[in-house]
Motif scaffolding. Structure first.
Motif, PDB file in Angstrom:
ATOM      1  N   LYS A 145       0.823  -1.215   0.000  1.00  0.00           N
ATOM      2  CA  LYS A 145       0.000   0.000   0.000  1.00  0.00           C
ATOM      3  C   LYS A 145       0.858   1.267   0.000  1.00  0.00           C
ATOM      4  CE  LYS A 145      -0.804  -0.567   4.889  1.00  0.00           C
ATOM      5  NZ  LYS A 145      -1.769  -0.767   5.920  1.00  0.00           N
ATOM      6  N   THR A 146       0.195   2.346  -0.362  1.00  0.00           N
ATOM      7  CA  THR A 146       0.894   3.637  -0.422  1.00  0.00           C
ATOM      8  C   THR A 146       1.313   4.036   1.001  1.00  0.00           C
ATOM      9  OG1 THR A 146      -0.504   4.224  -2.258  1.00  0.00           O
ATOM     10  CG2 THR A 146       0.602   6.049  -1.157  1.00  0.00           C
ATOM     11  N   VAL A 147       2.542   4.547   1.139  1.00  0.00           N
ATOM     12  CA  VAL A 147       2.970   5.023   2.461  1.00  0.00           C
ATOM     13  C   VAL A 147       3.315   6.517   2.393  1.00  0.00           C
ATOM     14  CG1 VAL A 147       3.751   2.863   3.514  1.00  0.00           C
ATOM     15  CG2 VAL A 147       5.318   4.123   2.052  1.00  0.00           C
ATOM     16  N   ALA A 148       3.000   7.215   3.470  1.00  0.00           N
ATOM     17  CA  ALA A 148       3.326   8.647   3.561  1.00  0.00           C
ATOM     18  C   ALA A 148       4.681   8.759   4.266  1.00  0.00           C
ATOM     19  CB  ALA A 148       2.258   9.365   4.355  1.00  0.00           C
ATOM     20  N   ILE A 149       5.630   9.401   3.611  1.00  0.00           N
ATOM     21  CA  ILE A 149       6.978   9.519   4.187  1.00  0.00           C
ATOM     22  C   ILE A 149       7.305  10.985   4.463  1.00  0.00           C
ATOM     23  CG2 ILE A 149       9.451   9.135   3.779  1.00  0.00           C
ATOM     24  CD1 ILE A 149       8.142   6.468   3.676  1.00  0.00           C
ATOM     25  N   SER A 150       7.662  11.268   5.708  1.00  0.00           N
ATOM     26  CA  SER A 150       8.307  12.558   5.984  1.00  0.00           C
ATOM     27  C   SER A 150       9.700  12.217   6.525  1.00  0.00           C
ATOM     28  CB  SER A 150       7.492  13.406   6.961  1.00  0.00           C
ATOM     29  OG  SER A 150       7.288  12.720   8.175  1.00  0.00           O
ATOM     30  N   GLN A 151      10.635  13.137   6.455  1.00  0.00           N
ATOM     31  CA  GLN A 151      12.035  12.741   6.690  1.00  0.00           C
ATOM     32  C   GLN A 151      12.940  13.964   6.785  1.00  0.00           C
ATOM     33  OE1 GLN A 151      12.922  10.680   3.007  1.00  0.00           O
ATOM     34  NE2 GLN A 151      11.594  12.104   1.961  1.00  0.00           N
ATOM     35  N   ALA A 152      14.142  13.713   7.222  1.00  0.00           N
ATOM     36  CA  ALA A 152      15.146  14.797   7.200  1.00  0.00           C
ATOM     37  C   ALA A 152      16.551  14.239   7.235  1.00  0.00           C
ATOM     38  CB  ALA A 152      14.956  15.736   8.391  1.00  0.00           C
ATOM     39  N   LEU A 153      17.427  14.909   6.508  1.00  0.00           N
ATOM     40  CA  LEU A 153      18.872  14.755   6.711  1.00  0.00           C
ATOM     41  C   LEU A 153      19.198  15.896   7.682  1.00  0.00           C
ATOM     42  CD1 LEU A 153      19.745  14.025   2.978  1.00  0.00           C
ATOM     43  CD2 LEU A 153      19.806  12.389   4.878  1.00  0.00           C
ATOM     44  N   HIS A 154      19.173  15.514   8.949  1.00  0.00           N
ATOM     45  CA  HIS A 154      19.109  16.475  10.072  1.00  0.00           C
ATOM     46  C   HIS A 154      20.513  16.996  10.382  1.00  0.00           C
ATOM     47  CE1 HIS A 154      18.394  17.969  14.095  1.00  0.00           C
ATOM     48  NE2 HIS A 154      17.212  17.442  14.213  1.00  0.00           N
ATOM     49  N   THR A 155      21.004  17.877   9.524  1.00  0.00           N
ATOM     50  CA  THR A 155      22.428  18.213   9.558  1.00  0.00           C
ATOM     51  C   THR A 155      22.779  19.243  10.635  1.00  0.00           C
ATOM     52  OG1 THR A 155      22.304  17.836   7.201  1.00  0.00           O
ATOM     53  CG2 THR A 155      24.347  18.756   8.028  1.00  0.00           C
ATOM     54  N   TYR A 156      23.726  18.847  11.498  1.00  0.00           N
ATOM     55  CA  TYR A 156      24.244  19.734  12.542  1.00  0.00           C
ATOM     56  C   TYR A 156      25.538  20.358  12.002  1.00  0.00           C
ATOM     57  CZ  TYR A 156      21.353  17.349  16.129  1.00  0.00           C
ATOM     58  OH  TYR A 156      20.320  16.837  16.878  1.00  0.00           O
ATOM     59  N   PHE A 157      25.580  21.670  11.874  1.00  0.00           N
ATOM     60  CA  PHE A 157      26.795  22.333  11.385  1.00  0.00           C
ATOM     61  C   PHE A 157      27.607  22.899  12.552  1.00  0.00           C
ATOM     62  CE2 PHE A 157      24.050  22.288   7.673  1.00  0.00           C
ATOM     63  CZ  PHE A 157      24.934  21.815   6.708  1.00  0.00           C
ATOM     64  N   ASN A 158      28.914  22.848  12.366  1.00  0.00           N
ATOM     65  CA  ASN A 158      29.848  23.402  13.340  1.00  0.00           C
ATOM     66  C   ASN A 158      30.024  24.891  13.048  1.00  0.00           C
ATOM     67  OD1 ASN A 158      32.040  23.687  15.140  1.00  0.00           O
ATOM     68  ND2 ASN A 158      33.505  23.228  13.510  1.00  0.00           N
ATOM     69  N   VAL A 159      29.667  25.744  13.991  1.00  0.00           N
ATOM     70  CA  VAL A 159      29.773  27.193  13.764  1.00  0.00           C
ATOM     71  C   VAL A 159      30.557  27.840  14.904  1.00  0.00           C
ATOM     72  CG1 VAL A 159      27.630  27.301  12.431  1.00  0.00           C
ATOM     73  CG2 VAL A 159      27.539  27.725  14.898  1.00  0.00           C
ATOM     74  N   SER A 160      31.096  29.032  14.628  1.00  0.00           N
ATOM     75  CA  SER A 160      31.932  29.705  15.636  1.00  0.00           C
ATOM     76  C   SER A 160      31.076  30.187  16.806  1.00  0.00           C
ATOM     77  CB  SER A 160      32.652  30.890  15.008  1.00  0.00           C
ATOM     78  OG  SER A 160      31.700  31.798  14.485  1.00  0.00           O
ATOM     79  N   ASP A 161      29.899  30.716  16.494  1.00  0.00           N
ATOM     80  CA  ASP A 161      29.021  31.265  17.530  1.00  0.00           C
ATOM     81  C   ASP A 161      27.631  31.400  16.903  1.00  0.00           C
ATOM     82  OD1 ASP A 161      27.549  32.815  19.232  1.00  0.00           O
ATOM     83  OD2 ASP A 161      28.940  34.512  19.272  1.00  0.00           O
TER      84      ASP A 161
END
Ligand SMILES: O=P(O)(O)OC[C@H]1O[C@H](O)[C@H](O)[C@@H](O)[C@@H]1O
Length: 284
Positions: A145-161
């Protein structure tokens, strides 16, 4: 340096791969099928990984690029926050070197089912480590059957501040403020992050750029197959309540996530495939 070196080690029983090639170093965890680190030679780390991250069965690793799938966020029907791909053990299906010298890894979750989900899918993550980092998540509905997909490439970036950076590319886009009862707003100018920020930008596949004056660099985030972008930082108060984030850890982290929001879920028909991908590069 010629070729690619890939070595495997364990962090608290979790298998991780250390990759080094002519362009960069990277670390990839089979638990979660998750990139933990990406660092082009001569560059500061591009991704943030919590020094207090927990590496254990059933736990999500805080940092790098967790794969949120087959749902993003909390789910009315129950089940773990952000789905179960990020706490599953993935297989290394292929590894190799591309013509240009980039390293290519293919990780897979061949038959993906879960007690809290009535779908059945196969899932693969292709990771290409070069001057840029490219991560593509491809799913195929192998159920009936059809499936509903939600998703993320939940990227954490390294920042100075986190309070000194800005994120370009979302001006004029509608967003829901997840930190304030999903109130709807339109983004004015670049995004700046002060205190808790949790915004779901809708119907955008635009490239985003993190401008980081402290590290004197720009991180460019291109994406495809995704109709939303999440910008998240827990801020000081929430960070203090998170056991896997040091109290001050939120300052060096900013999440800009390539996402399919639940309200705009992909309706995946039987046998159909869908890919979302993100490509991350650093400009000086
Ligand atoms: O703590 P987690 O389950 O990893 O979720 C961390 C964060 O992920 C996303 O960015 C959501 O928009 C946030 O609402 C959530 O707090």
């Amino acid at each position: 340096m010629e070729g690619t070196q890939i070595t495997q080690r364990l962090i608290n029983k979790i298998a991780v791969l250390d990759i080094e090639n002519a362009f960069a170093r990277a670390v990839v965890s089979l638990h979660g099928g998750q990139v933990l680190s990406f660092q082009p030679h001569g560059e500061e780390k591009v991704l943030w990984l919590s020094p207090d991250a927990v590496y254990g069965e059933g736990k999500a690793i805080r940092g790098g690029i967790p794969v949120c799938w087959p749902w993003f966020s909390k789910r009315a029907e129950g089940g773990p926050n952000h789905g179960f791909a990020r706490t599953s053990l993935w297989r290394l299906k292929e590894q190799g070197t591309l013509e240009g010298g980039e390293t290519r890894l293919l990780l897979s979750l061949p038959e993906t089912t879960h007690a809290a989900w009535d779908g059945s899918a196969s899932l693969e993550t292709e990771i290409i480590i070069g001057k840029e980092l490219k991560v593509s998540l491809t799913m195929q509905n192998i159920g009936e059957k059809t499936v509903a997909i939600s998703q993320a490439l939940h990227t954490y970036f390294n920042v100075s501040d986190v309070e000194a950076i800005s994120v370009e590319g979302l001006a004029g886009r509608r967003y829901l403020d997840e930190a304030d009862n999903q109130k709807a707003w339109v983004q004015q100018g670049d995004v700046t992050l002060k205190g808790e920020v949790d915004r779901a930008y809708l119907n955008t596949s635009d490239t985003c750029t993190i401008i980081d004056p402290g590290l004197k660099r720009r991180i460019v985030i291109r994406k495809s197959g995704s109709n939303g972008t999440i910008v998240w930082n827990p801020g000081a108060e929430l960070a203090q309540q998170m056991a896997d984030v040091p109290d001050e850890g939120y300052r060096n982290m900013a999440c800009v996530e390539t996402a399919t929001l639940p309200a705009l879920a992909v309706q995946l028909e039987p046998q159909e495939t869908h890919t979302i991908s993100t490509c991350i590069s650093v400009l000086r």
